[in-house]
Design a protein around this motif. Structure first.
Motif, PDB file in Angstrom:
ATOM      1  N   UNK A  49       1.026  -1.242   0.067  1.00  8.32           N
ATOM      2  CA  UNK A  49       0.026  -0.128   0.212  1.00  8.32           C
ATOM      3  C   UNK A  49       0.943   1.464  -0.011  1.00  8.32           C
ATOM      4  N   UNK A 338      -3.112  -1.388   6.753  1.00 11.13           N
ATOM      5  CA  UNK A 338      -3.561  -0.278   5.634  1.00 11.13           C
ATOM      6  C   UNK A 338      -3.815   1.015   6.383  1.00 11.13           C
ATOM      7  N   UNK A 339      -4.368   0.830   7.756  1.00 15.72           N
ATOM      8  CA  UNK A 339      -4.317   2.222   8.561  1.00 15.72           C
ATOM      9  C   UNK A 339      -2.781   2.735   8.877  1.00 15.72           C
ATOM     10  N   UNK A 342      -1.586   4.268   5.710  1.00 16.82           N
ATOM     11  CA  UNK A 342      -2.075   5.584   5.334  1.00 16.82           C
ATOM     12  C   UNK A 342      -1.411   6.659   6.158  1.00 16.82           C
ATOM     13  N   UNK A 352      -3.101  12.923   2.564  1.00 20.92           N
ATOM     14  CA  UNK A 352      -4.331  13.082   3.370  1.00 20.92           C
ATOM     15  C   UNK A 352      -4.243  11.835   4.497  1.00 20.92           C
ATOM     16  N   UNK A 354      -6.474   9.697   6.881  1.00 21.54           N
ATOM     17  CA  UNK A 354      -7.980   9.544   7.244  1.00 21.54           C
ATOM     18  C   UNK A 354      -8.216   8.679   8.781  1.00 21.54           C
ATOM     19  N   UNK A 355      -9.193   8.682   9.333  1.00 23.80           N
ATOM     20  CA  UNK A 355      -9.480   8.005  10.649  1.00 23.80           C
ATOM     21  C   UNK A 355      -9.401   6.669  10.365  1.00 23.80           C
ATOM     22  N   UNK A 356      -8.518   5.939  11.429  1.00 19.71           N
ATOM     23  CA  UNK A 356      -8.380   4.567  11.497  1.00 19.71           C
ATOM     24  C   UNK A 356      -9.923   3.768  11.379  1.00 19.71           C
TER      25      UNK A 356
END
Ligand code: FAD
Lengths: 422, 234
Positions: A49, A338-339, A342, A352, A354-356
């Motif tokens: 990712x 993935x969290x 990011x 950017x 984003x929230x977990x």
């Protein structure tokens, strides 16, 4: 996957990158550098990712000793005869070719968090801006009296993928008629909570076909286990009288083994067994401890981005992490990756963040077309990864639902391995 | 014969004030006319057979996709495996917009938007189910409610970049390349169909527990973001 021109060019470049990776990195350059240790469910996903989404803005190096990753997930189905070993093997070729990840097939042997470098067994040193650890599990020394890793050929754990799984299957297939298969189940927390019990189901399936008078004993230090009602119902329906589960209340936790004599002693009573699958207590893969990010057996992390509580530039994913409510599973590791990807990308390139959001579903196969599942969603709180909502298969479901559940699990296997490797 | 016997009973129920099922559902006589919209594909009554669509005798209380020998779409077969059962509520939802419950259904029918018309149609169809008096009364909220989405939700413009992040959670199960064994494909759908399907899970109109859970915690904006992202994924 189609071979297009971009991919073709990538292959050559990546092959070169893969060989020279440490040297190139040591030379130093302006791009931010991420090193990932461990190319499993957490590590391969994170590397993929970050490389995919940063579109070349970040240098990603993946350190993994094996050239083919054999999944633990679905390895029980191999024991049961539902999958071949080849179905479980995945290579790193596409990660290098398509996303330009430097795949280095070596062991990480040390982490120096002050100089921000990773030492490899081959002698190279990899500098990083952000380090991601997803080394999976190792076993706690002395967890089962009489057993050590040196005895893993006589009494396999088969709790890391590949050769151990093959060995266990060979032993099952060679059991004498009416012989005894024993399992020493692990205490909490451990990798894949329903894993040992799915394994019992698959071994029973295999023996029912090839050695129907064989017996199965499970010595368990726990009073209850994941999807217990579903498994016990299934064992009753499909393998009546074959499985003897000895829980904590009956001394299942008071166990010792003798790998030379092939005996198992439960609560003082010695039994001669033909196969003994010892799954000892677990801890984070050793490199996490060497990196100094563990507290006890596991590595505590911040739920919002999976960063280590000991070091904001180190992240720990998957089984090795201590994060809160998520079970240690491939699905969880993939979700956490993935969290983390990011967040790491955001920190290094300003993209950017984003929230977990996390989720998990674990399917288990009890018998042909008899699949069950349990799942939940999770969110990050200040304290931990906390469960939001969940579901579980019901006892007494009709055959059609169970079959659809099994088919779903096959779809998931393709889905997650695609999400890791292609 | 059975029809002749049952019909007056159901119609009679209409005139009884208050409690009757038929009244709760609608006016079967009016429903018979509305059934003209279905009769090109569906038969009902004695001797009814599966044609373009399956016959609709005994549909109340039956599993979706349950006629042996009739070739249902994959979507309908999956709905059946998930446990979709035709009740007053699920039929009402399906007739309002078939895609809400079964995205890739072969029933090409736009749906009946008027809640009263649907209620009347269901009152008519119910006559042809065994022992209509025993058909459980629909939940009071089910009948006469629009299951269709608020146009404001459908009009939301999705943030595709957020959708890309959110999609990573879906791709543990669904595949980016649009293949569909075991788990259906969700790439390149018209945004509206995608949004309708996700909200149907969120509102638990569709039965699948994992998808109800996944959709259940997504906001309207997040669903729109996902629809915007998956629309172009290939
Ligand atoms: C029998 C069984 C059944 C299972 N079934 C399921 C299932 O159905 N669903 C599910 O979601 N999960 C399942 N799991 C759990 C799943 O396999 C693990 O939770 C998952 O693999 C964890 O991912 P990870 O990245 O933490 O570790 P792993 O996937 O184990 O990856 C760790 C990698 O790190 C490498 N590594 C370790 N140390 C080093 C080092 N020092 N240097 C370099 N590389 C290193 C290893 O070679 C390995 O490839 C099952 C597990 C078992 C044993």
């Amino acid at each position: 996957m189609k071979l297009n021109r971009r991919m073709f060019i990538g292959t050559g470049a990546a092959a070169a990158a893969s060989l020279q990776a440490p040297a190139v990195l040591a030379a130093g350059h302006g791009k931010p550098r991420v090193v990932v240790i461990g190319g499993g469910a957490g590590g391969a996903t994170a590397a993929r990712y970050i490389a995919k989404d940063s579109k070349g803005e970040i240098d990603v190096t993946l350190v993994e000793p094996t050239r083919t990753y054999y999944t633990c997930f679905f390895s029980n189905l191999y024991l049961g005869g539902f999958k071949e070993m080849d179905d479980l093997g995945h290579s790193y070729g596409t990660l290098a070719a398509k996303y330009g990840i430097n795949v280095v097939h070596d062991w990480a042997v040390d982490v120096d968090r002050d100089s921000k470098t990773v030492a490899l067994a081959g002698g190279a040193s990899l500098p990083y801006d952000k380090l991601i650890l997803s080394p999976g599990i190792d076993f706690v020394d002395g967890a089962v009296e009489g057993w050590s890793v040196a005895a893993q050929n006589a009494m396999p754990h088969a709790y890391k993928g590949g050769s151990q799984t093959e060995l266990l299957k060979a032993q099952i297939m060679n059991m004498p008629e009416g012989g005894t298969f024993a399992m020493v189940a692990p205490p909490n927390p451990y990798r894949c909570p329903p894993g040992p019990y799915e394994r019992i189901s698959m071994v029973a399936h295999q023996l029912k076909a090839n050695n129907p008078t064989a017996k199965i004993i499970v010595a368990d230090p726990k009073p209850k286990f994941s999807k217990m009602a579903l498994f016990q119902e299934g064992w009753g329906n499909h393998y009546d009288g074959m499985v003897d589960w000895i829980g904590e209340d009956f001394g299942g936790g008071n166990v010792s083994v003798n790998p030379d004599a092939m005996t198992l002693t439960i609560d003082g009573e010695e039994t001669k067994v033909d196969v003994c699958n010892v799954i000892p207590a677990m801890k984070a893969g050793r490199i996490a401890e060497m990196a100094g990010v563990t507290d006890g057996n596991w590595a505590p992390v911040n739920a919002a981005d999976m960063s280590s509580k000991a070091d904001a530039d180190v992240y720990v994913l998957g089984d090795a992490s201590q994060q809160g409510d998520m079970p240690k599973s491939g699905f969880s590791a993939n979700s956490q990756a993935k969290v983390c990807a990011n967040a790491v990308r955001g920190a290094l390139t300003g993209s950017r963040v984003f929230p977990a959001k996390f989720s998990n579903t674990c399917w288990s196969l009890i018998d042909t077309n008899d699949g069950v599942k349990v799942g939940a969603t999770y969110e990050a709180t200040d304290e931990k990864i906390a469960k939001v909502d969940g579901f579980i298969s019901q006892t007494g479901e009709d055959a059609e639902t169970r079959k659809a559940t099994y088919e779903e699990s096959e779809g998931w296997y393709t889905g997650i391995t695609t999400d890791m490797f292609t | 014969m059975r029809v002749a016997f049952v019909l007056p009973l159901a119609l009679a129920a209409l005139v009884v004030a208050g409690a009757s099922f038929a009244e709760a559902i609608g006016d079967a006589e009016k429903g018979e006319k509305i059934f003209n919209q279905c009769s090109g594909c569906h038969q009902v009554g004695s001797g009814a057979k599966d044609r373009i669509g399956p016959h609709l005798n005994g549909v109340f209380g039956s599993k979706a996709g349950d006629h042996e020998g009739y070739r249902y779409s994959n979507s309908m077969q999956r709905a059946r495996a998930d446990g979709l059962v035709w009740t007053a509520q699920t039929l009402d939802t399906f007739i309002e917009n078939p895609k809400t419950l079964v995205s890739k259904t072969r029933m090409s029918f736009r749906g009946i938007k008027n809640a009263q018309e649907r209620a009347d149609l269901l009152a008519y169809l119910r006559i042809y189910s065994d022992d209509p008096a025993n058909i459980p009364e629909a939940e009071p909220t089910a009948i006469g409610t629009d299951h269709d989405l608020d146009p404001a939700i459908l009009a939301l413009k999705g943030d595709a970049e957020y959708g890309a992040y959110l999609s990573s959670e879906c791709l543990t199960c669904h595949r980016a390349d649009g293949s569909s064994d075991g788990i259906p494909a969700i790439t390149q759908w018209p945004e509206e169909d995608f949004v309708i399907a996700m909200h149907a899970y969120k509102r638990k109109l569709r039965p699948h527990p994992a998808m109800q859970m996944m959709a259940g915690r997504l906001s309207d904006d997040e669903i729109a973001a996902l629809a915007a992202y998956f629309k172009d994924l290939d």
